[in-house]
Design a protein around this motif. Structure first.
Motif, PDB file in Angstrom:
ATOM      1  N   GLU A 260       0.825  -1.208   0.000  1.00  0.00           N
ATOM      2  CA  GLU A 260       0.000   0.000   0.000  1.00  0.00           C
ATOM      3  C   GLU A 260       0.860   1.259   0.000  1.00  0.00           C
ATOM      4  N   LYS A 261       1.935   1.241   0.793  1.00  0.00           N
ATOM      5  CA  LYS A 261       2.824   2.406   0.848  1.00  0.00           C
ATOM      6  C   LYS A 261       3.427   2.706  -0.511  1.00  0.00           C
ATOM      7  N   GLN A 262       3.916   1.667  -1.190  1.00  0.00           N
ATOM      8  CA  GLN A 262       4.516   1.857  -2.509  1.00  0.00           C
ATOM      9  C   GLN A 262       3.482   2.329  -3.528  1.00  0.00           C
ATOM     10  N   GLN A 263       2.277   1.790  -3.447  1.00  0.00           N
ATOM     11  CA  GLN A 263       1.227   2.156  -4.386  1.00  0.00           C
ATOM     12  C   GLN A 263       0.860   3.634  -4.277  1.00  0.00           C
ATOM     13  N   TRP A 264       0.927   4.184  -3.091  1.00  0.00           N
ATOM     14  CA  TRP A 264       0.526   5.564  -2.847  1.00  0.00           C
ATOM     15  C   TRP A 264       1.708   6.493  -2.581  1.00  0.00           C
ATOM     16  N   MET A 265       2.927   6.025  -2.875  1.00  0.00           N
ATOM     17  CA  MET A 265       4.132   6.809  -2.597  1.00  0.00           C
ATOM     18  C   MET A 265       4.121   8.166  -3.281  1.00  0.00           C
ATOM     19  N   ALA A 266       3.711   8.204  -4.540  1.00  0.00           N
ATOM     20  CA  ALA A 266       3.717   9.464  -5.284  1.00  0.00           C
ATOM     21  C   ALA A 266       2.817  10.500  -4.614  1.00  0.00           C
ATOM     22  N   VAL A 267       1.663  10.070  -4.142  1.00  0.00           N
ATOM     23  CA  VAL A 267       0.762  10.989  -3.451  1.00  0.00           C
ATOM     24  C   VAL A 267       1.383  11.446  -2.137  1.00  0.00           C
ATOM     25  N   SER A 268       1.981  10.527  -1.411  1.00  0.00           N
ATOM     26  CA  SER A 268       2.621  10.876  -0.139  1.00  0.00           C
ATOM     27  C   SER A 268       3.682  11.956  -0.328  1.00  0.00           C
ATOM     28  N   LEU A 269       4.551  11.761  -1.321  1.00  0.00           N
ATOM     29  CA  LEU A 269       5.654  12.696  -1.551  1.00  0.00           C
ATOM     30  C   LEU A 269       5.187  14.012  -2.144  1.00  0.00           C
ATOM     31  N   SER A 270       4.026  14.009  -2.797  1.00  0.00           N
ATOM     32  CA  SER A 270       3.543  15.223  -3.463  1.00  0.00           C
ATOM     33  C   SER A 270       3.081  16.295  -2.492  1.00  0.00           C
ATOM     34  N   THR A 271       2.947  15.945  -1.217  1.00  0.00           N
ATOM     35  CA  THR A 271       2.392  16.900  -0.257  1.00  0.00           C
ATOM     36  C   THR A 271       3.460  17.713   0.481  1.00  0.00           C
ATOM     37  N   ASP A 272       4.745  17.502   0.197  1.00  0.00           N
ATOM     38  CA  ASP A 272       5.806  18.299   0.824  1.00  0.00           C
ATOM     39  C   ASP A 272       5.741  19.749   0.342  1.00  0.00           C
ATOM     40  N   HIS A 273       6.089  20.663   1.232  1.00  0.00           N
ATOM     41  CA  HIS A 273       6.205  22.065   0.846  1.00  0.00           C
ATOM     42  C   HIS A 273       7.387  22.209  -0.102  1.00  0.00           C
ATOM     43  N   THR A 274       7.254  23.059  -1.097  1.00  0.00           N
ATOM     44  CA  THR A 274       8.325  23.207  -2.110  1.00  0.00           C
ATOM     45  C   THR A 274       9.621  23.708  -1.493  1.00  0.00           C
ATOM     46  N   ASP A 275       9.552  24.461  -0.382  1.00  0.00           N
ATOM     47  CA  ASP A 275      10.774  24.951   0.264  1.00  0.00           C
ATOM     48  C   ASP A 275      11.640  23.819   0.783  1.00  0.00           C
ATOM     49  N   ASN A 276      11.011  22.676   1.075  1.00  0.00           N
ATOM     50  CA  ASN A 276      11.738  21.555   1.661  1.00  0.00           C
ATOM     51  C   ASN A 276      11.943  20.417   0.684  1.00  0.00           C
ATOM     52  N   GLU A 277      11.586  20.636  -0.565  1.00  0.00           N
ATOM     53  CA  GLU A 277      11.659  19.561  -1.541  1.00  0.00           C
ATOM     54  C   GLU A 277      13.097  19.052  -1.676  1.00  0.00           C
ATOM     55  N   GLY A 278      13.264  17.750  -1.530  1.00  0.00           N
ATOM     56  CA  GLY A 278      14.586  17.138  -1.664  1.00  0.00           C
ATOM     57  C   GLY A 278      15.449  17.273  -0.440  1.00  0.00           C
ATOM     58  N   ASP A 279      14.905  17.818   0.644  1.00  0.00           N
ATOM     59  CA  ASP A 279      15.707  18.073   1.836  1.00  0.00           C
ATOM     60  C   ASP A 279      15.113  17.380   3.057  1.00  0.00           C
ATOM     61  N   PHE A 280      14.409  16.292   2.825  1.00  0.00           N
ATOM     62  CA  PHE A 280      13.640  15.647   3.882  1.00  0.00           C
ATOM     63  C   PHE A 280      14.501  15.268   5.079  1.00  0.00           C
TER      64      PHE A 280
END
Length: 292
Positions: A260-280
């Motif tokens: 389930e996590k892999q299936q919805w990974m794209a949605v999960s990652l899409s909710t990060d603020h752009t200021d923090n993108e790639g800096d998790f």
């Protein structure tokens, strides 16, 4: 070295098996029960090794008195086992308000309160072991036992957080998570919500328990031995699963969760603020959780 244990719900089921195993090992036990006369046989056999303590774990003011009584008698508490609890089966909407409250008060709130009562003593002595008897139902959900598992999920999460808090004090916390064991969990200790039409799966599960067909593979005496050994382990786990059934159930659930996590990974990652993108992994929020 001889240890002093404080065990709730010691008169029956896993609590009884554990109390007997601890006493047989030579340690001392403050054994709590609502009806301490059920411990008379153990008192006769073990004498001063055992202190029966009358306690209903939902009487939270009495909890502190019971802990103080045990410390006054034995001088310390080395191992706390929060074992008292009971099961309940039914559809979520069918449970009465009293049934919901009693589940949470006994299976979750009491665990927290007894732990809070014992922690000051363990903190001062800079040592201690805490075993919270949760359930495999504290790691995965199952239809028909939603309120029971809500409490057990709470116990497992509470234990995991507490383990991080108190490790620097020399205190180790383990959430003991059994599968089915041959106690009276599905017998005299099981209660039921009123039956509601339409919940076929839940109702069939309740009928299964009521009919006496539930014969688990777990041996409570072997679980008790594992817990006695755990109290002497230099590096106890935060979660200890007991029983082959529980291992299989959890493995299956983890596989489904990963899928389930892999299936919805794209949605999960899409909710990060752009200021923090790639800096998790460099965020202060993440560092605070990964720094254990």
């Amino acid at each position: 070295m001889e240890k002093v244990w404080f065990i709730t719900g010691s008169s029956r089921g896993l609590g009884r098996s554990l109390t007997e195993a601890v006493l047989a090992s030579g340690d001392k036990v403050a054994a709590t029960a609502r009806n301490i006369s059920q411990l008379d046989g153990l008192v006769a056999k073990y004498g001063e090794q055992l202190l029966p303590v009358q306690l209903d774990v939902t009487d939270y003011s009495r909890v502190y008195d019971a802990v103080a009584e045990a410390v006054a008698h034995f001088g310390k508490i080395d191992v706390l086992v929060n074992n008292a609890g009971f099961g309940i089966t039914g559809a979520t909407e069918a449970f009465t308000d009293e049934q919901v409250r009693s589940q949470l008060e006994t299976n979750l709130y009491a665990v927290i309160e007894v732990t809070r009562a014992v922690l000051p003593y363990m903190r001062k002595q800079r040592s201690g072991r805490i075993m919270q008897v949760s359930s495999i139902g504290g790691r995965m959900g199952t239809a028909g036992v939603s309120i029971y598992q809500a409490a057990k999920f709470g116990v497992s999460g509470f234990s995991e957080s507490l383990a991080q808090e108190v490790k620097e004090l020399g205190i180790f916390v383990t959430s003991v998570e059994p599968g089915g064991f041959r106690t009276d969990w599905a017998g005299d200790s099981m209660t039921y919500a009123p039956r509601i039409e339409g919940y076929d799966l839940v109702n069939s599960r309740a009928d299964f328990f009521k009919g006496g067909s539930f014969v688990p593979v777990g041996d409570p005496d072997k679980a008790a031995k594992a817990m006695v050994d755990l109290a002497n382990h230099a590096e106890p786990p935060v979660h200890l699963i007991l029983g082959s059934e529980a291992i299989r159930m959890l493995a299956n659930m983890e596989e489904l969760r990963e899928k389930e996590k892999q299936q919805w990974m794209a949605v999960s990652l899409s909710t990060d603020h752009t200021d923090n993108e790639g800096d998790f992994f460099n965020s202060e929020f993440t560092k605070s959780y990964l720094n254990r």
